[in-house]
Scaffold this active site. Structure first.
Site, PDB file in Angstrom:
ATOM      1  N   ASP A  92      23.496  19.430  25.634  1.00 24.01           N
ATOM      2  CA  ASP A  92      24.874  19.923  25.533  1.00 24.01           C
ATOM      3  C   ASP A  92      25.342  20.236  24.102  1.00 24.01           C
ATOM      4  O   ASP A  92      26.459  19.867  23.720  1.00 24.01           O
ATOM      5  CB  ASP A  92      25.842  18.917  26.181  1.00 24.01           C
ATOM      6  N   LYS A 127      24.461  22.013  34.475  1.00 27.46           N
ATOM      7  CA  LYS A 127      24.930  20.885  35.290  1.00 27.46           C
ATOM      8  C   LYS A 127      26.442  20.878  35.317  1.00 27.46           C
ATOM      9  O   LYS A 127      27.086  21.474  34.449  1.00 27.46           O
ATOM     10  CB  LYS A 127      24.394  19.566  34.699  1.00 27.46           C
ATOM     11  N   CYS A 142      26.414  12.119  27.926  1.00 26.40           N
ATOM     12  CA  CYS A 142      25.317  12.905  28.516  1.00 26.40           C
ATOM     13  C   CYS A 142      23.945  12.527  27.963  1.00 26.40           C
ATOM     14  O   CYS A 142      22.960  12.531  28.710  1.00 26.40           O
ATOM     15  CB  CYS A 142      25.619  14.385  28.397  1.00 26.40           C
TER      16      CYS A 142
HETATM   17  C1  VGL Z   1      29.960  15.338  28.277  1.00 21.78           C
HETATM   18  C2  VGL Z   1      31.977  14.455  28.885  1.00 21.78           C
HETATM   19  C3  VGL Z   1      32.145  15.440  29.822  1.00 21.78           C
HETATM   20  C4  VGL Z   1      28.756  15.260  27.397  1.00 21.78           C
HETATM   21  C5  VGL Z   1      30.115  16.337  29.227  1.00 21.78           C
HETATM   22  O1  VGL Z   1      28.074  16.289  27.189  1.00 21.78           O
HETATM   23  O2  VGL Z   1      28.467  14.146  26.893  1.00 21.78           O
HETATM   24  N1  VGL Z   1      30.883  14.399  28.131  1.00 21.78           N
HETATM   25  N2  VGL Z   1      31.210  16.374  29.987  1.00 21.78           N
END
Ligand code: VGL
Ligand code: ZN
Length: 203
Positions: free
Chosen positions: A8, A106, A151
């Site tokens: 991410d 995702k 994540c």
């Molecule tokens: C994430 C919160 C919500 C992350 C993704 O990538 O850690 N955290 N969505």
């Protein structure tokens, strides 16, 4: 075979992003340097519909960072982030992508969040990442990116459960909460994973 999972590294998790992770941009150059030391590089991309139920905006009277029950699971409510097709959902322009063989998206199902690159938070549906890695004869998985306490942590936990030798590259991660990251790292170690530094890999 050794795989690097880049979690991410998207604009919304970087400074000025919708869900900015403190100093999140500092992982980018490390992620770029790491890639050439792996047999396989895979990225994950948080990729939500605009009505995703992890967004506080979807719950009347709720605020960002409130915790609710969502389909039987504890759910932190986030600012709207990584909405499909927006600039915030794109990978950082500074992140090298030429060695990234596959991107696993995702968080597309509105009613369930998905922190891990392997499964949704309810462990109901696989992304196919396990089979993909096994098909490439990967035994060792190194995890880096954002956010360290969400994540990255959930991805590393699932990697262990799926039977991969699992390493969290600590300095190639940044957390939303440092305290949360300390707990996360301790849990990964307790479950048989390792916490390492990028310098041990690139040197
Ligand atoms: C994430 C919160 C919500 C992350 C993704 O990538 O850690 N955290 N969505
Ligand atoms: Zn998300």
């Amino acid at each position: 075979m050794k795989a690097l999972l880049l979690i991410d590294i998207q604009n919304d998790f970087l400074p000025d992003g919708a869900l900015a992770v403190p100093a999140g941009d500092q992982v980018i150059s490390i992620a770029n340097q790491l890639q050439q030391h792996f047999d396989l590089v895979v990225a994950t991309q948080d990729w939500h519909p605009a009505n995703h139920k992890s967004f506080a905006s979807q719950h009347a009277g709720k605020n960002v960072f409130d915790v609710i029950q969502l389909q039987g699971l504890e759910q932190v409510l986030w600012p709207d982030h990584c909405v499909q097709g927006t600039a915030g959902a794109e990978f950082s322009e500074e992140l090298q992508l030429h060695q990234v063989e596959a991107i696993f998206r995702k968080g597309m199902v509105p009613g369930v969040d998905s922190y891990s690159g392997f499964y949704d938070n309810g462990h109901l549906k696989s992304t196919g990442l396990t089979d993909y890695l096994r098909g490439k004869e990967v035994q060792e998985v190194y995890v880096a990116g954002l956010a360290g306490d969400y994540c990255v942590y959930f991805t590393a936990k699932d990697a262990l459960q799926e039977g991969f030798r699992t390493f969290v590259i600590e300095d190639a991660c940044r957390p939303i909460s440092q305290e949360g990251f300390e707990r996360a790292k301790a849990d990964i170690v307790a479950k048989g994973g390792k916490v390492v530094q990028s310098t041990a890999i690139v040197s």
